[in-house]
Design an enzyme around this catalytic site. Structure first.
Site, PDB file in Angstrom:
ATOM      1  N   LYS A   1       0.857  -1.191   0.000  1.00 24.05           N
ATOM      2  CA  LYS A   1       0.000   0.000   0.000  1.00 24.05           C
ATOM      3  C   LYS A   1       0.892   1.239   0.000  1.00 24.05           C
ATOM      4  O   LYS A   1       1.773   1.375   0.863  1.00 24.05           O
ATOM      5  CB  LYS A   1      -0.864  -0.045   1.254  1.00 24.05           C
TER       6      LYS A   1
HETATM    7  O1  G3P Z   1      -9.130   2.008   4.932  1.00 26.86           O
HETATM    8  C1  G3P Z   1      -8.893   3.301   5.386  1.00 26.86           C
HETATM    9  C2  G3P Z   1      -9.521   3.450   6.713  1.00 26.86           C
HETATM   10  O2  G3P Z   1      -8.823   2.742   7.680  1.00 26.86           O
HETATM   11  C3  G3P Z   1      -9.724   4.842   7.127  1.00 26.86           C
HETATM   12  O3  G3P Z   1     -10.901   4.852   7.835  1.00 26.86           O
HETATM   13  O4  G3P Z   1     -12.532   5.671   9.404  1.00 26.86           O
HETATM   14  O5  G3P Z   1     -10.108   6.284   9.677  1.00 26.86           O
HETATM   15  O6  G3P Z   1     -11.462   7.266   7.848  1.00 26.86           O
HETATM   16  P1  G3P Z   1     -11.264   6.100   8.737  1.00 26.86           P
END
Ligand code: G3P
Length: 217
Positions: A83
């Site tokens: 990634k």
């Molecule tokens: O896959 C990306 C994710 O982990 C981000 O999620 O909820 O931190 O925006 P969030």
């Protein structure tokens, strides 16, 4: 639509994997921090459970260092997806690593143009962050739909991996607009099975069954 699980919680991954719900796993530096484990150890552990793509994120900011980190991460298992962030250096790393036959997930995508350029750099997956766009009063789902149309217009085979998926409605909307993959925390995946009318209906069935005085076993 494929389900990736956005966590490094090995127990949660194993539980969902036993149900056939896990097509892959995504992690990031924040998720590794939350796990409290070493990135190499926990990623190896996840790969011993899951046969689909397991994203492990580089933390370098220059292309050369990202490539070196990506090559090291890719040695963990054959299903590692490297990634990289959607920066110019990240795109350079994407091009090199994908040319070596490694799967690459380009993350932190917030615009259709970013998705377009990641596809041209050979990304296996593009990760638009739905929830974080919603957080700033933009429409995360509109971005998924735009990327779908652009990729279909030109036949790019980069898979749209909707990330920052936080609600069951996000999952439905992603499926409707044609995301290839969603990645969501285990709680969101589990919530997909819930409906208040299911609970209410089951409660009534149980009450009536008790009145019959019967047993099946
Ligand atoms: O896959 C990306 C994710 O982990 C981000 O999620 O909820 O931190 O925006 P969030």
């Amino acid at each position: 639509m494929k389900f990736f699980i956005d966590t490094a919680d090995v127990e949660a991954i194993a539980e969902l994997n036993d149900l056939g719900m896990v097509d892959g796993v995504t992690t990031n530096p924040s998720i590794i921090l939350k796990s409290g484990k070493n990135i190499l150890d926990v990623t190896r552990e996840i790969c011993s459970i899951v046969s689909g793509p397991v994203s492990a994120e580089v933390v370098a900011t220059t292309a050369d260092d990202m490539i070196a980190e990506g090559r090291k991460l890719a040695q963990i298992a054959s299903n590692i997806t490297v990634k990289v962030p959607l920066t110019w250096d990240g795109l350079k790393a994407c091009k090199v690593l994908s040319s070596e036959g490694k799967m690459v997930n380009v993350t932190l995508c917030f615009s259709a143009n970013q998705a377009l350029i990641a596809a041209k750099a050979g990304a296996t997956f593009i990760s638009p962050f739905v929830g974080r766009l919603d957080d700033i009063n933009m429409d995360g789902m509109e971005l998924i739909a735009d990327i779908r149309q652009i990729y279909d217009n030109y036949g790019y085979d980069t898979q749209i991996l909707a990330a920052s998926v936080r609600t069951v409605n996000h999952v439905t909307q992603c499926a409707l607009v044609g995301a290839d993959v969603i990645t969501a925390p285990p709680a969101v995946i589990k919530a997909l099975a819930s409906h208040p009318l299911t609970d209410k209906g089951l409660e009534q069935f149980m009450k009536d069954w008790a009145k019959t005085g019967q047993n099946i076993l």
